[in-house]
Design a protein around this motif. Structure first.
Motif, PDB file in Angstrom:
ATOM      1  N   VAL A 123       0.837  -1.208   0.000  1.00 18.96           N
ATOM      2  CA  VAL A 123       0.000   0.000   0.000  1.00 18.96           C
ATOM      3  C   VAL A 123       0.870   1.255   0.000  1.00 18.96           C
ATOM      4  O   VAL A 123       0.625   2.192  -0.751  1.00 18.96           O
ATOM      5  CB  VAL A 123      -0.952   0.007   1.218  1.00 18.96           C
ATOM      6  N   HIS A 124       1.890   1.255   0.836  1.00 18.60           N
ATOM      7  CA  HIS A 124       2.771   2.425   0.905  1.00 18.60           C
ATOM      8  C   HIS A 124       3.443   2.675  -0.446  1.00 18.60           C
ATOM      9  O   HIS A 124       3.493   3.820  -0.913  1.00 18.60           O
ATOM     10  CB  HIS A 124       3.843   2.230   1.986  1.00 18.60           C
ATOM     11  N   ASP A 125       3.958   1.627  -1.062  1.00 16.92           N
ATOM     12  CA  ASP A 125       4.624   1.776  -2.365  1.00 16.92           C
ATOM     13  C   ASP A 125       3.656   2.303  -3.417  1.00 16.92           C
ATOM     14  O   ASP A 125       3.999   3.202  -4.192  1.00 16.92           O
ATOM     15  CB  ASP A 125       5.205   0.440  -2.832  1.00 16.92           C
ATOM     16  N   HIS A 126       2.450   1.744  -3.456  1.00 18.30           N
ATOM     17  CA  HIS A 126       1.451   2.160  -4.444  1.00 18.30           C
ATOM     18  C   HIS A 126       1.061   3.622  -4.225  1.00 18.30           C
ATOM     19  O   HIS A 126       1.017   4.413  -5.184  1.00 18.30           O
ATOM     20  CB  HIS A 126       0.230   1.252  -4.368  1.00 18.30           C
ATOM     21  N   ALA A 127       0.778   3.989  -2.981  1.00 18.76           N
ATOM     22  CA  ALA A 127       0.368   5.364  -2.678  1.00 18.76           C
ATOM     23  C   ALA A 127       1.495   6.353  -2.988  1.00 18.76           C
ATOM     24  O   ALA A 127       1.258   7.422  -3.551  1.00 18.76           O
ATOM     25  CB  ALA A 127      -0.059   5.477  -1.219  1.00 18.76           C
ATOM     26  N   ARG A 128       2.719   5.971  -2.642  1.00 17.75           N
ATOM     27  CA  ARG A 128       3.875   6.833  -2.911  1.00 17.75           C
ATOM     28  C   ARG A 128       4.046   7.029  -4.417  1.00 17.75           C
ATOM     29  O   ARG A 128       4.263   8.144  -4.888  1.00 17.75           O
ATOM     30  CB  ARG A 128       5.136   6.203  -2.304  1.00 17.75           C
ATOM     31  N   SER A 129       3.896   5.958  -5.188  1.00 14.56           N
ATOM     32  CA  SER A 129       4.069   6.062  -6.639  1.00 14.56           C
ATOM     33  C   SER A 129       2.944   6.876  -7.283  1.00 14.56           C
ATOM     34  O   SER A 129       3.124   7.412  -8.371  1.00 14.56           O
ATOM     35  CB  SER A 129       4.170   4.677  -7.275  1.00 14.56           C
ATOM     36  N   ALA A 130       1.809   6.981  -6.602  1.00  6.95           N
ATOM     37  CA  ALA A 130       0.698   7.805  -7.091  1.00  6.95           C
ATOM     38  C   ALA A 130       0.835   9.255  -6.644  1.00  6.95           C
ATOM     39  O   ALA A 130      -0.051  10.072  -6.909  1.00  6.95           O
ATOM     40  CB  ALA A 130      -0.632   7.229  -6.610  1.00  6.95           C
ATOM     41  N   GLY A 131       1.931   9.586  -5.952  1.00  5.51           N
ATOM     42  CA  GLY A 131       2.221  10.966  -5.579  1.00  5.51           C
ATOM     43  C   GLY A 131       1.782  11.372  -4.183  1.00  5.51           C
ATOM     44  O   GLY A 131       1.910  12.538  -3.809  1.00  5.51           O
ATOM     45  N   HIS A 132       1.304  10.436  -3.395  1.00  9.47           N
ATOM     46  CA  HIS A 132       0.871  10.761  -2.027  1.00  9.47           C
ATOM     47  C   HIS A 132       2.094  10.829  -1.108  1.00  9.47           C
ATOM     48  O   HIS A 132       3.095  10.149  -1.323  1.00  9.47           O
ATOM     49  CB  HIS A 132      -0.147   9.739  -1.535  1.00  9.47           C
ATOM     50  N   LYS A 133       1.981  11.654  -0.066  1.00 10.65           N
ATOM     51  CA  LYS A 133       3.130  11.944   0.797  1.00 10.65           C
ATOM     52  C   LYS A 133       3.021  11.388   2.206  1.00 10.65           C
ATOM     53  O   LYS A 133       4.017  11.203   2.888  1.00 10.65           O
ATOM     54  CB  LYS A 133       3.339  13.469   0.907  1.00 10.65           C
ATOM     55  N   LYS A 134       1.791  11.153   2.686  1.00 13.58           N
ATOM     56  CA  LYS A 134       1.593  10.768   4.076  1.00 13.58           C
ATOM     57  C   LYS A 134       0.415   9.810   4.178  1.00 13.58           C
ATOM     58  O   LYS A 134      -0.527   9.895   3.398  1.00 13.58           O
ATOM     59  CB  LYS A 134       1.321  12.023   4.921  1.00 13.58           C
ATOM     60  N   ALA A 135       0.479   8.885   5.143  1.00 13.61           N
ATOM     61  CA  ALA A 135      -0.598   7.921   5.370  1.00 13.61           C
ATOM     62  C   ALA A 135      -1.141   8.079   6.781  1.00 13.61           C
ATOM     63  O   ALA A 135      -0.397   8.367   7.723  1.00 13.61           O
ATOM     64  CB  ALA A 135      -0.100   6.494   5.167  1.00 13.61           C
ATOM     65  N   LYS A 136      -2.446   7.859   6.893  1.00  8.72           N
ATOM     66  CA  LYS A 136      -3.153   7.899   8.163  1.00  8.72           C
ATOM     67  C   LYS A 136      -3.979   6.624   8.246  1.00  8.72           C
ATOM     68  O   LYS A 136      -4.452   6.114   7.222  1.00  8.72           O
ATOM     69  CB  LYS A 136      -4.081   9.117   8.184  1.00  8.72           C
ATOM     70  N   LEU A 137      -4.164   6.114   9.452  1.00  9.85           N
ATOM     71  CA  LEU A 137      -5.045   4.968   9.641  1.00  9.85           C
ATOM     72  C   LEU A 137      -5.622   4.996  11.049  1.00  9.85           C
ATOM     73  O   LEU A 137      -5.092   5.648  11.940  1.00  9.85           O
ATOM     74  CB  LEU A 137      -4.318   3.640   9.373  1.00  9.85           C
ATOM     75  N   GLY A 138      -6.737   4.298  11.211  1.00  9.02           N
ATOM     76  CA  GLY A 138      -7.332   4.094  12.520  1.00  9.02           C
ATOM     77  C   GLY A 138      -6.977   2.692  12.975  1.00  9.02           C
ATOM     78  O   GLY A 138      -7.532   1.722  12.467  1.00  9.02           O
ATOM     79  N   ALA A 139      -6.063   2.584  13.921  1.00  8.28           N
ATOM     80  CA  ALA A 139      -5.575   1.273  14.363  1.00  8.28           C
ATOM     81  C   ALA A 139      -6.378   0.776  15.553  1.00  8.28           C
ATOM     82  O   ALA A 139      -6.620   1.529  16.503  1.00  8.28           O
ATOM     83  CB  ALA A 139      -4.105   1.366  14.770  1.00  8.28           C
ATOM     84  N   GLN A 140      -6.785  -0.486  15.494  1.00 10.27           N
ATOM     85  CA  GLN A 140      -7.317  -1.101  16.695  1.00 10.27           C
ATOM     86  C   GLN A 140      -6.206  -1.037  17.736  1.00 10.27           C
ATOM     87  O   GLN A 140      -5.036  -1.297  17.425  1.00 10.27           O
ATOM     88  CB  GLN A 140      -7.760  -2.528  16.426  1.00 10.27           C
ATOM     89  N   VAL A 141      -6.550  -0.668  18.970  1.00  9.59           N
ATOM     90  CA  VAL A 141      -5.542  -0.405  19.994  1.00  9.59           C
ATOM     91  C   VAL A 141      -4.579  -1.588  20.158  1.00  9.59           C
ATOM     92  O   VAL A 141      -3.369  -1.391  20.284  1.00  9.59           O
ATOM     93  CB  VAL A 141      -6.219  -0.004  21.323  1.00  9.59           C
ATOM     94  N   HIS A 142      -5.080  -2.812  20.102  1.00  7.44           N
ATOM     95  CA  HIS A 142      -4.196  -3.972  20.266  1.00  7.44           C
ATOM     96  C   HIS A 142      -3.180  -4.099  19.124  1.00  7.44           C
ATOM     97  O   HIS A 142      -2.147  -4.751  19.281  1.00  7.44           O
ATOM     98  CB  HIS A 142      -5.010  -5.269  20.386  1.00  7.44           C
TER      99      HIS A 142
END
Length: 142
Positions: A92-111
């Motif tokens: 996902v990071h590689d794909h998003a980076r290659s599409a020109g995106h700079k930062k990722a955010k997510l909602g992580a389950q606490v565990h």
């Protein structure tokens, strides 16, 4: 192991099948909120093990300012502990980076916070409830 962009109905259905097994069956997320209004704007991914079985999925959607939101990361129970989650996230990071995106955010389950920290994410919010499960937002540079 192979990761594919789920750009056909068949591949997308494989993603949904994994999500239903993990989130709805295992974690008791209501099925009517698992599929949401963002399905059509997300890039979905499916991961296959060496036998060709679809065992993991994740998606991301673009937000404003070069940010993407990574969502619905799931690996079937019998296939956890094999680094598939790590492989999916790096894909996902590689794909998003290659599409020109700079930062990722997510909602992580606490565990799962330690898992995402190993991928370079940092907690960026207090805990909140999502589908009855405690989460925290996390971010990282791509």
């Amino acid at each position: 192991m192979e990761i594919k962009v789920a750009d056909t109905k068949e591949l997308y259905e494989q993603c949904l099948d994994i999500r239903m097994k993990v989130f709805v069956d295992e974690q008791n997320v209501p099925a009517d909120i698992e599929v949401d209004e963002f399905e059509d704007v997300c890039t979905h991914f499916v991961l296959y093990d060496d036998s060709g079985e679809a065992v993991g999925t994740v998606r991301y959607r673009p937000l404003d300012g070069g940010l993407v939101k990574v969502e619905r990361m799931a690996v079937l129970k019998d296939h956890r502990g094999k680094k598939y989650g790590y492989d999916l996230m790096e894909g996902v990071h590689d794909h998003a980076r290659s599409a020109g995106h700079k930062k990722a955010k997510l909602g992580a389950q606490v565990h799962a916070i330690p898992f995402y920290e190993k991928l370079g994410y940092s907690v960026s919010s207090d805990a909140f409830d999502d589908a009855g499960i405690p989460h925290k937002y996390m971010t990282r540079e791509l």
